[in-house]
Design an enzyme around this catalytic site. Structure first.
Site, short mmCIF file in Angstrom:
data_model
loop_
_atom_site.label_atom_id
_atom_site.label_comp_id
_atom_site.label_asym_id
_atom_site.label_seq_id
_atom_site.Cartn_x
_atom_site.Cartn_y
_atom_site.Cartn_z
N THR A 30 -9.09 3.35 68.92
CA THR A 30 -7.64 3.40 69.13
C THR A 30 -7.18 2.26 70.03
OG1 THR A 30 -7.70 5.81 68.92
CG2 THR A 30 -5.78 4.86 70.02
N GLU A 31 -6.21 1.49 69.54
CA GLU A 31 -5.60 0.37 70.28
C GLU A 31 -6.65 -0.62 70.78
OE1 GLU A 31 -2.33 0.07 70.27
OE2 GLU A 31 -2.09 1.98 69.25
N LEU A 32 -7.72 -0.78 70.00
CA LEU A 32 -8.81 -1.70 70.31
C LEU A 32 -9.48 -1.40 71.66
CD1 LEU A 32 -7.86 -5.22 68.92
CD2 LEU A 32 -8.66 -3.18 67.73
#
Length: 395
Positions: free
Chosen positions: A145-147
């Site tokens: 999630t979100e890198l």
């Protein structure tokens, strides 16, 4: 031969409705269906449908030499299936070309790796099944999630059988090196890390329409020249961004679609440059060094850390409380309760609670459906209270 690796994040959360204290014990429906469908319809018309049509046009025009990849959160795919089957069909048409790769992630775009490894694995397995169902692919590359990324996560994902993991190319970890090569965490044996080139990615995603930017206007020819200038000093130029860049964050009248329409052909005018999917990138290049990310990073905000989602008392309390229900939720074996609980794990709920200021605060405010982070917290905790009471059999 240097290549561009395009990766797009596609995500729409189930936003909570303005769930008040007086709803507790009376309404067990926490999500704003009207708002969620309204946002999905708007973004579908501005971004998903026209951009998917453009990507399909580019794949056909370049006879399979233009490649892209996506991760589409499970909650976004659910909403497509329910409210916009035409959008889902357009992604399936892209998948059928053989030029599009789908990247694995957590089904509910959650922070589960930080708070429950069991739920993290559970959501990854849920997501893999959904990608196989809709797109007939089994993901080989993972993006959290979100890198969100660190060395320990890379090892965890390697142990799950993935060949690659996508992350931000954070300057403090690169220590003067280029993000335009494959790297490896210091504690793994085989998994490779693909690092986002945030400078070039953000030129498209954030600066494209900024008339105060010294490089405005950004043309396809100019961007291609920047890419070509890396000849001999790059192998993979990883352009990672939100898909909503096209038509939503950068409106059609900025010229973003025309930029994308002509950029690939200008890049490929140089015979040494092309496009690859993440898996093709992993198979084409060797690791050039160790990327040591001891602390968790992300692609969010100036800090590129976790402060977009955790750190203030509202965020920390709400996260602690919702994850504390995990054992009871699964012990209930109630599919509806499990589904509601998982939707409440989506990272966006905590993103809306940030109290950051300056430019990052403005970005959070843009995405939030609420008047303030305090409203986001109050509605969330009210919904949590009702859900907790249901789980305990108090109503």
């Amino acid at each position: 031969m240097p290549s561009i690796c395009f990766y797009f994040q596609v995500h729409q959360p189930y936003r909570l409705k303005e769930y008040t204290f007086f709803d507790i014990g009376h309404s067990h429906h926490y999500f704003d269906d009207n708002k969620n469908k309204q946002v999905l319809d708007k973004v579908s018309e501005r971004c998903y449908l026209p951009t998917n049509a453009l990507m399909l046009e580019l794949i056909k025009k370049h006879k399979g030499n233009f490649k892209i990849s996506y991760s589409i959160s499970g909650v976004a795919l659910e909403q497509f299936a329910t409210w916009r089957p035409d959008v889902l069909a357009s992604f399936q048409a892209l998948a059928a070309t053989g030029c599009v790769e789908f990247i694995s992630e957590t089904y509910h775009h959650s922070l589960a790796y930080l708070f429950s490894k069991e739920e993290f694995v559970r959501q990854i397995e849920q997501y893999k099944a959904l990608i196989k169902k809709y797109f007939k692919q089994e993901p080989k590359v993972f993006r959290n999630t979100e890198l969100q990324y660190n060395n320990e996560l890379a090892k965890f994902i390697e142990d799950l059988g993935y060949a690659g993991i996508i992350c931000e190319g954070v300057d403090r970890n690169l220590a003067g090196r280029s993000p335009n090569f494959l790297y490896r965490a210091p504690n793994v044996s085989s998994i490779k890390s693909l690092l986002k080139n945030y400078q070039l990615s953000d030129d498209i995603a954030f600066r494209f329409s900024n008339r105060g930017w010294e490089e405005w206007p950004l043309t396809a020819e100019k961007f291609a020249s920047w890419v070509h200038s890396m000849a001999g000093n790059a192998e993979t130029i990883n352009l990672f961004m939100d898909y909503e860049t096209f038509g939503e964050h950068q409106w059609a009248d900025t010229g973003i679609f025309e930029f994308m329409r002509y950029m690939p052909e200008h890049v490929m005018k140089h015979p040494d440059f092309g496009f690859k999917t993440p898996t093709e990138t992993l198979e084409s290049y060797e690791v050039k060094g160790i990327y040591d990310a001891h602390h968790m990073t992300s692609w969010a905000d100036m800090e590129r850390d976790l402060s977009a989602w955790i750190g203030n008392p509202m965020q920390d309390e709400s996260i602690e409380k919702i994850y504390s229900l995990e054992k009871a939720v699964y012990a209930s074996k109630n599919a509806e309760w499990i589904a509601d609980w998982q939707k409440m794990l989506t990272s966006d709920h905590f993103y809306y609670m940030t109290t950051k200021f300056w430019s990052d605060g403005d970005v959070h405010k843009y995405f939030s459906p609420y008047e303030s982070p305090y409203d986001a917290y109050i509605y969330y905790m009210n919904a949590f209270s009702d859900f907790s009471m249901r789980l305990k059999g108090e109503k």
